[in-house]
Design a protein around this motif. Sequence first.
Motif, PDB file in Angstrom:
ATOM      1  N   ALA A 122       0.934  -1.219  -0.096  1.00 30.02           N
ATOM      2  CA  ALA A 122      -0.036   0.000   0.127  1.00 30.02           C
ATOM      3  C   ALA A 122       0.858   1.010   0.049  1.00 30.02           C
ATOM      4  CB  ALA A 122      -0.958   0.212   1.314  1.00 30.02           C
ATOM      5  N   VAL A 123       2.141   1.195  -0.342  1.00 27.54           N
ATOM      6  CA  VAL A 123       2.984   2.169  -0.117  1.00 27.54           C
ATOM      7  C   VAL A 123       3.693   2.650  -1.597  1.00 27.54           C
ATOM      8  CG1 VAL A 123       5.188   3.284   0.843  1.00 27.54           C
ATOM      9  CG2 VAL A 123       3.370   1.940   2.273  1.00 27.54           C
ATOM     10  N   HIS A 124       3.738   3.578  -2.118  1.00 26.52           N
ATOM     11  CA  HIS A 124       4.397   4.076  -3.274  1.00 26.52           C
ATOM     12  C   HIS A 124       5.498   5.166  -2.886  1.00 26.52           C
ATOM     13  CE1 HIS A 124       1.108   2.380  -5.297  1.00 26.52           C
ATOM     14  NE2 HIS A 124       0.480   3.027  -4.720  1.00 26.52           N
ATOM     15  N   ILE A 125       6.598   4.881  -3.663  1.00 22.98           N
ATOM     16  CA  ILE A 125       7.767   5.836  -3.649  1.00 22.98           C
ATOM     17  C   ILE A 125       7.765   6.759  -4.923  1.00 22.98           C
ATOM     18  CG2 ILE A 125      10.264   5.802  -3.162  1.00 22.98           C
ATOM     19  CD1 ILE A 125      10.024   3.436  -2.074  1.00 22.98           C
ATOM     20  N   ARG A 129       9.880  10.239  -1.824  1.00 25.51           N
ATOM     21  CA  ARG A 129       8.863  10.298  -0.720  1.00 25.51           C
ATOM     22  C   ARG A 129       8.010   9.044  -0.602  1.00 25.51           C
ATOM     23  NH1 ARG A 129       7.803  15.205   1.321  1.00 25.51           N
ATOM     24  NH2 ARG A 129       8.903  16.999   0.381  1.00 25.51           N
ATOM     25  N   LEU A 130       7.913   8.612   0.284  1.00 25.04           N
ATOM     26  CA  LEU A 130       6.940   7.446   0.769  1.00 25.04           C
ATOM     27  C   LEU A 130       5.577   7.951   0.463  1.00 25.04           C
ATOM     28  CD1 LEU A 130       9.136   6.126   3.302  1.00 25.04           C
ATOM     29  CD2 LEU A 130       8.899   5.006   1.106  1.00 25.04           C
ATOM     30  N   ILE A 141      11.908   9.759   2.338  1.00 24.04           N
ATOM     31  CA  ILE A 141      13.031   8.734   2.531  1.00 24.04           C
ATOM     32  C   ILE A 141      13.950   9.534   3.420  1.00 24.04           C
ATOM     33  CG2 ILE A 141      14.847   7.279   1.915  1.00 24.04           C
ATOM     34  CD1 ILE A 141      13.021   6.347  -0.415  1.00 24.04           C
ATOM     35  N   ALA A 142      14.783   8.988   4.613  1.00 21.63           N
ATOM     36  CA  ALA A 142      15.453   9.865   5.480  1.00 21.63           C
ATOM     37  C   ALA A 142      16.395  10.640   4.542  1.00 21.63           C
ATOM     38  CB  ALA A 142      16.279   8.901   6.278  1.00 21.63           C
TER      39      ALA A 142
END
Length: 144
Positions: A122-125, A129-130, A141-142
Motif C-alpha cells: 500500500a506504499v508508493h515511492i 517520498r513514501l 526517505i531519510a
Amino acid sequence: MAGPPAAAMARGFSKGSLEKNPLLGQWLSLAEPGVVQVRMGKVEFGQGIGTALAQIVAEELDLDLSRITLAPVSTGLSPDEGVTSGSLSVQHSGDALRLVCASLRELAVARFCARHGLQPAAVHIHDGRLQAADGAAEQRIAGA
C-alpha cells in the motif's frame, strides 16, 4: 545505519565491495535534507563512474539525478573498494550501491508501514517520498 539484509547477501550480491563495507552509512549520507550523498571507493578520472553510480542511486531511490551528490574519495570516509579498474568499477560499485539503496528503501518502507499501520503493497515511492496509496500519509526517505 544497518547493513544489507542477510538474504540479499546470501544471493551473492556481497562479493567484494559489500563484504569489506557492509554498513549502509559507509556508502550513503543522508545528512542534507533533499539530497543523498554517495560515498564511493573508486576514483573518477574521466571514465564516467561517478555519473553511472549516481544514476543507479537515483533509480533505486526514485530520486531526480540532481538530488544525488558524490562525496570526494577519502581514505577515512569512503568504502574500501580496492583499485579503480575501468568498467569493472561500475560493475562492482554499482552492484553494491544498488543493494545498499534497495536496503535503505526496504528499511524506510518498513518504518513507514509500522508508523502508519500499512502493508508494504500500500506504499508508493515517488521522488524520494513514501506515500500511502490512499494519500493519507507521506514522508521523505531519510534525507531525501
